[in-house]
Design an enzyme around this catalytic site. Structure first.
Site, PDB file in Angstrom:
ATOM      1  N   ASP A   4       6.924   2.328  -7.492  1.00  0.00           N
ATOM      2  CA  ASP A   4       6.544   3.350  -6.514  1.00  0.00           C
ATOM      3  C   ASP A   4       6.295   4.671  -7.218  1.00  0.00           C
ATOM      4  O   ASP A   4       6.891   4.940  -8.268  1.00  0.00           O
ATOM      5  CB  ASP A   4       7.624   3.524  -5.440  1.00  0.00           C
ATOM      6  CG  ASP A   4       7.076   4.274  -4.240  1.00  0.00           C
ATOM      7  OD1 ASP A   4       6.379   3.651  -3.422  1.00  0.00           O
ATOM      8  OD2 ASP A   4       7.299   5.498  -4.149  1.00  0.00           O
ATOM      9  N   ARG A  18      -1.480  -2.109  -2.037  1.00  0.00           N
ATOM     10  CA  ARG A  18      -0.286  -2.678  -1.385  1.00  0.00           C
ATOM     11  C   ARG A  18      -0.392  -4.184  -1.187  1.00  0.00           C
ATOM     12  O   ARG A  18       0.138  -4.727  -0.210  1.00  0.00           O
ATOM     13  CB  ARG A  18      -0.004  -2.004  -0.033  1.00  0.00           C
ATOM     14  CG  ARG A  18       0.401  -0.545  -0.129  1.00  0.00           C
ATOM     15  CD  ARG A  18       1.897  -0.410  -0.289  1.00  0.00           C
ATOM     16  NE  ARG A  18       2.223   0.950  -0.725  1.00  0.00           N
ATOM     17  CZ  ARG A  18       2.680   1.907   0.069  1.00  0.00           C
ATOM     18  NH1 ARG A  18       2.888   1.656   1.331  1.00  0.00           N
ATOM     19  NH2 ARG A  18       2.947   3.092  -0.407  1.00  0.00           N
ATOM     20  N   ARG A  35       4.756  -5.832   2.803  1.00  0.00           N
ATOM     21  CA  ARG A  35       5.472  -6.422   3.945  1.00  0.00           C
ATOM     22  C   ARG A  35       4.649  -7.346   4.826  1.00  0.00           C
ATOM     23  O   ARG A  35       5.208  -8.077   5.636  1.00  0.00           O
ATOM     24  CB  ARG A  35       6.096  -5.299   4.794  1.00  0.00           C
ATOM     25  CG  ARG A  35       7.394  -4.790   4.206  1.00  0.00           C
ATOM     26  CD  ARG A  35       7.916  -3.599   4.971  1.00  0.00           C
ATOM     27  NE  ARG A  35       7.000  -2.462   4.831  1.00  0.00           N
ATOM     28  CZ  ARG A  35       7.120  -1.317   5.486  1.00  0.00           C
ATOM     29  NH1 ARG A  35       8.092  -1.156   6.349  1.00  0.00           N
ATOM     30  NH2 ARG A  35       6.267  -0.340   5.289  1.00  0.00           N
ATOM     31  N   TYR A  67       5.972  15.446  -2.134  1.00  0.00           N
ATOM     32  CA  TYR A  67       7.223  14.769  -1.752  1.00  0.00           C
ATOM     33  C   TYR A  67       8.436  15.493  -2.335  1.00  0.00           C
ATOM     34  O   TYR A  67       9.482  15.594  -1.696  1.00  0.00           O
ATOM     35  CB  TYR A  67       7.208  13.311  -2.233  1.00  0.00           C
ATOM     36  CG  TYR A  67       6.244  12.444  -1.458  1.00  0.00           C
ATOM     37  CD1 TYR A  67       6.615  11.867  -0.249  1.00  0.00           C
ATOM     38  CD2 TYR A  67       4.952  12.220  -1.917  1.00  0.00           C
ATOM     39  CE1 TYR A  67       5.722  11.082   0.470  1.00  0.00           C
ATOM     40  CE2 TYR A  67       4.055  11.438  -1.210  1.00  0.00           C
ATOM     41  CZ  TYR A  67       4.450  10.876  -0.012  1.00  0.00           C
ATOM     42  OH  TYR A  67       3.569  10.105   0.705  1.00  0.00           O
ATOM     43  N   ARG A 124      12.318  -9.210  -1.083  1.00  0.00           N
ATOM     44  CA  ARG A 124      12.909  -7.889  -0.855  1.00  0.00           C
ATOM     45  C   ARG A 124      14.317  -8.042  -0.266  1.00  0.00           C
ATOM     46  O   ARG A 124      15.234  -7.310  -0.661  1.00  0.00           O
ATOM     47  CB  ARG A 124      12.016  -7.100   0.091  1.00  0.00           C
ATOM     48  CG  ARG A 124      12.421  -5.665   0.334  1.00  0.00           C
ATOM     49  CD  ARG A 124      11.347  -5.053   1.219  1.00  0.00           C
ATOM     50  NE  ARG A 124      11.574  -3.682   1.577  1.00  0.00           N
ATOM     51  CZ  ARG A 124      12.362  -3.282   2.566  1.00  0.00           C
ATOM     52  NH1 ARG A 124      13.057  -4.164   3.254  1.00  0.00           N
ATOM     53  NH2 ARG A 124      12.466  -1.991   2.846  1.00  0.00           N
TER      54      ARG A 124
HETATM   55  O1  1CP Z   1       1.074  -3.626  -4.209  1.00  0.00           O
HETATM   56  C1  1CP Z   1       0.995  -2.421  -4.551  1.00  0.00           C
HETATM   57  O2  1CP Z   1       0.123  -1.635  -4.132  1.00  0.00           O
HETATM   58  C2  1CP Z   1       1.967  -1.945  -5.612  1.00  0.00           C
HETATM   59  C3  1CP Z   1       3.052  -1.131  -5.346  1.00  0.00           C
HETATM   60  C4  1CP Z   1       3.007   0.258  -4.711  1.00  0.00           C
HETATM   61  C5  1CP Z   1       2.175   1.373  -4.975  1.00  0.00           C
HETATM   62  C6  1CP Z   1       0.937   1.423  -5.851  1.00  0.00           C
HETATM   63  C7  1CP Z   1       3.975   0.684  -3.793  1.00  0.00           C
HETATM   64  C8  1CP Z   1       5.034  -0.166  -3.236  1.00  0.00           C
HETATM   65  N1  1CP Z   1       3.806   2.032  -3.565  1.00  0.00           N
HETATM   66  C9  1CP Z   1       2.706   2.465  -4.248  1.00  0.00           C
HETATM   67  C10 1CP Z   1       2.166   3.828  -4.302  1.00  0.00           C
HETATM   68  C11 1CP Z   1       2.659   4.850  -3.338  1.00  0.00           C
HETATM   69  N2  1CP Z   1       3.940   5.076  -2.892  1.00  0.00           N
HETATM   70  C12 1CP Z   1       1.835   5.879  -2.827  1.00  0.00           C
HETATM   71  C13 1CP Z   1       0.371   6.061  -3.185  1.00  0.00           C
HETATM   72  C14 1CP Z   1      -0.514   5.158  -2.433  1.00  0.00           C
HETATM   73  C15 1CP Z   1      -0.599   5.387  -0.946  1.00  0.00           C
HETATM   74  O3  1CP Z   1      -1.126   6.435  -0.533  1.00  0.00           O
HETATM   75  O4  1CP Z   1      -0.165   4.491  -0.219  1.00  0.00           O
HETATM   76  C16 1CP Z   1       2.632   6.678  -1.989  1.00  0.00           C
HETATM   77  C17 1CP Z   1       2.181   7.898  -1.191  1.00  0.00           C
HETATM   78  C18 1CP Z   1       3.958   6.176  -2.038  1.00  0.00           C
HETATM   79  C19 1CP Z   1       5.151   6.734  -1.373  1.00  0.00           C
HETATM   80  C20 1CP Z   1       5.748   5.750  -0.453  1.00  0.00           C
HETATM   81  N3  1CP Z   1       6.462   4.681  -0.890  1.00  0.00           N
HETATM   82  C21 1CP Z   1       5.610   5.665   0.945  1.00  0.00           C
HETATM   83  C22 1CP Z   1       4.832   6.638   1.838  1.00  0.00           C
HETATM   84  C23 1CP Z   1       5.776   7.574   2.464  1.00  0.00           C
HETATM   85  C24 1CP Z   1       5.236   8.669   3.352  1.00  0.00           C
HETATM   86  O5  1CP Z   1       5.879   8.875   4.399  1.00  0.00           O
HETATM   87  O6  1CP Z   1       4.255   9.361   3.036  1.00  0.00           O
HETATM   88  C25 1CP Z   1       6.306   4.519   1.363  1.00  0.00           C
HETATM   89  C26 1CP Z   1       6.502   4.011   2.766  1.00  0.00           C
HETATM   90  C27 1CP Z   1       6.828   3.892   0.184  1.00  0.00           C
HETATM   91  C28 1CP Z   1       7.574   2.615   0.084  1.00  0.00           C
HETATM   92  C29 1CP Z   1       6.807   1.485  -0.475  1.00  0.00           C
HETATM   93  N4  1CP Z   1       6.221   1.492  -1.728  1.00  0.00           N
HETATM   94  C30 1CP Z   1       5.666   0.260  -1.985  1.00  0.00           C
HETATM   95  C31 1CP Z   1       5.904  -0.578  -0.828  1.00  0.00           C
HETATM   96  C32 1CP Z   1       5.504  -2.030  -0.706  1.00  0.00           C
HETATM   97  C33 1CP Z   1       6.614   0.197   0.097  1.00  0.00           C
HETATM   98  C34 1CP Z   1       7.141  -0.275   1.436  1.00  0.00           C
HETATM   99  C35 1CP Z   1       8.584  -0.536   1.182  1.00  0.00           C
HETATM  100  C36 1CP Z   1       9.220  -1.670   1.861  1.00  0.00           C
HETATM  101  O7  1CP Z   1       9.254  -2.805   1.350  1.00  0.00           O
HETATM  102  O8  1CP Z   1       9.786  -1.398   2.940  1.00  0.00           O
END
Ligand code: 1CP
Length: 344
Positions: free
Chosen positions: A75, A25, A29, A152, A38
């Protein structure tokens, strides 16, 4: 040609004097420049599907910190969307998807070959990044592992214990297996397309692997990973793969051998000394500083960073956090971590 990119050298099994470093990540944010881009995109999904802006946020942490690797901004839930599931993000809460709990729901899903229409902007992001990244920076593509993505799709959202997916696995094994198989096949197509567009390494995120026990871990974490990795290496000889079976605990032992992964990423629930002895013996490992240190900083951050570097110094290692950096992290602490890894 001699490989100069440090991340690829570690993945090839080299023990380096200073481990390459990047952060899960890292585009996110906690960075004001990410929040600004964003806002310009409108919402999170629009950012993922806008190649110029997605490339821009991928590059932001590279410019600010000079990480050794950039991870494609996208994502794991874009793949189910490309297979036909509805996907939206609720601000302040997280992702929502249409649920898959019956054979009729499953029958509406498409197959691997139809995903590229939806996902072509992601491949364009990869192409832009390969042009714009510094030559020493490795570009990592990624996908969710089938089990994690299935949790999911079945629940329609993130869940604390993956209860709905475990329930479907118990109640309708054939349907559950069909979902896993469909995701396995589509993940190969998705990652292959990222590699063809220019990803130099790919990572499989199995964030919820820790809730699989015993034979379930073998069948739904190891077996799909092995199938995906074998197919990718057959199509793209030499492509390195990082696998992240988060919270696998003792099942981290032997995971690289069981799946063919070139590197196993570790969360911070295992100690680096234990992991060096039991996991790094099989090859490269990645990890595993607790992301809370990015919030709290101080001497504990420096001490723990040094401890991890030292514990893994006898073999191939990529420095990373144990999970993604959180929005409340202080960007200054990221710099302190990098300086500690590189400067001792
Ligand atoms: O910088 C990076 O790491 C690249 C981008 C990236 C990656 C590799 C994002 C952007 N998401 C992911 C993978 C991801 N997405 C995973 C696997 C890794 C982990 O365990 O964190 C998972 C489970 C998700 C699903 C997801 N997407 C969630 C979790 C939800 C939950 O309740 O379990 C969330 C909050 C997101 C949104 C997201 N994806 C990425 C970002 C930066 C965000 C936050 C969004 C925002 O800007 O508000």
């Amino acid at each position: 040609m001699t490989q100069r990119k440090t991340l690829l050298r570690a993945l090839a099994g080299e023990t380096l004097p200073v481990p390459p470093i990047w952060m899960m990540r890292q585009a996110g944010r906690y960075l004001p420049e990410y929040r600004a881009t964003r806002a310009k995109a409108g919402d999170f999904l629009s950012l993922c599907y806008n190649p110029e802006l997605a490339a821009e946020v991928t590059l932001q942490p590279i410019r600010r910190y000079g990480f050794d690797a950039a991870i494609l901004f996208a994502d794991i839930l874009l793949l189910p969307q490309a297979l036909g599931a509805d996907l939206w993000f609720v601000t302040g809460e997280g992702p929502r998807l249409s649920t898959i709990t019956t054979q009729a729901d499953f029958d509406k899903l498409g197959r691997g070959e139809m995903i590229h229409d939806t996902l072509s902007p992601v491949y364009e992001t990869v192409r832009i990044l390969r042009r714009e990244l510094p030559e020493e920076t490795t570009l990592i593509g990624f996908a969710g592992a089938p089990w994690t993505v299935a949790t999911y799709m079945i629940a329609g959202r993130g869940t604390p214990d993956q209860g709905p997916a475990h329930a479907l696995k118990a109640e309708n094994r054939a349907l559950f297996q069909a979902i896993i198989d469909r995701l396995t096949e589509a993940t190969v197509d998705y990652l292959s397309a990222q590699i063809e567009a220019g990803a130099e390494c790919v990572k499989l995120f199995d964030s919820w692997a820790g809730s699989l026990r015993g034979q379930d871990f073998t069948d739904f974490a190891e077996t799909p990973a092995r199938t995906i990795i074998a197919a990718l290496k057959a199509r793209h000889p030499g492509i390195p793969v990082i696998a992240f079976p988060r919270e696998a605990g003792e099942r981290y032992v032997g995971f690289a051998r069981a799946t063919g992964a070139d590197c196993v990423a570790l969360d911070n629930s295992v100690s680096p000394e234990w992991a060096a002895e039991h996991v790094q013996v099989d090859g490269c490992v990645q990890g595993n500083l607790a992301s809370s240190h990015m919030v709290t900083g101080g001497q504990a951050l420096v001490d723990e960073t040094r401890r991890i570097v030292k514990a893994f110094s006898g073999g191939p290692h990529i420095f990373n956090l144990g999970h993604g950096i959180t929005p409340d992290a202080d960007p200054e602490n990221v710099q302190i971590m990098i300086d500690t890894v590189r400067g001792g």
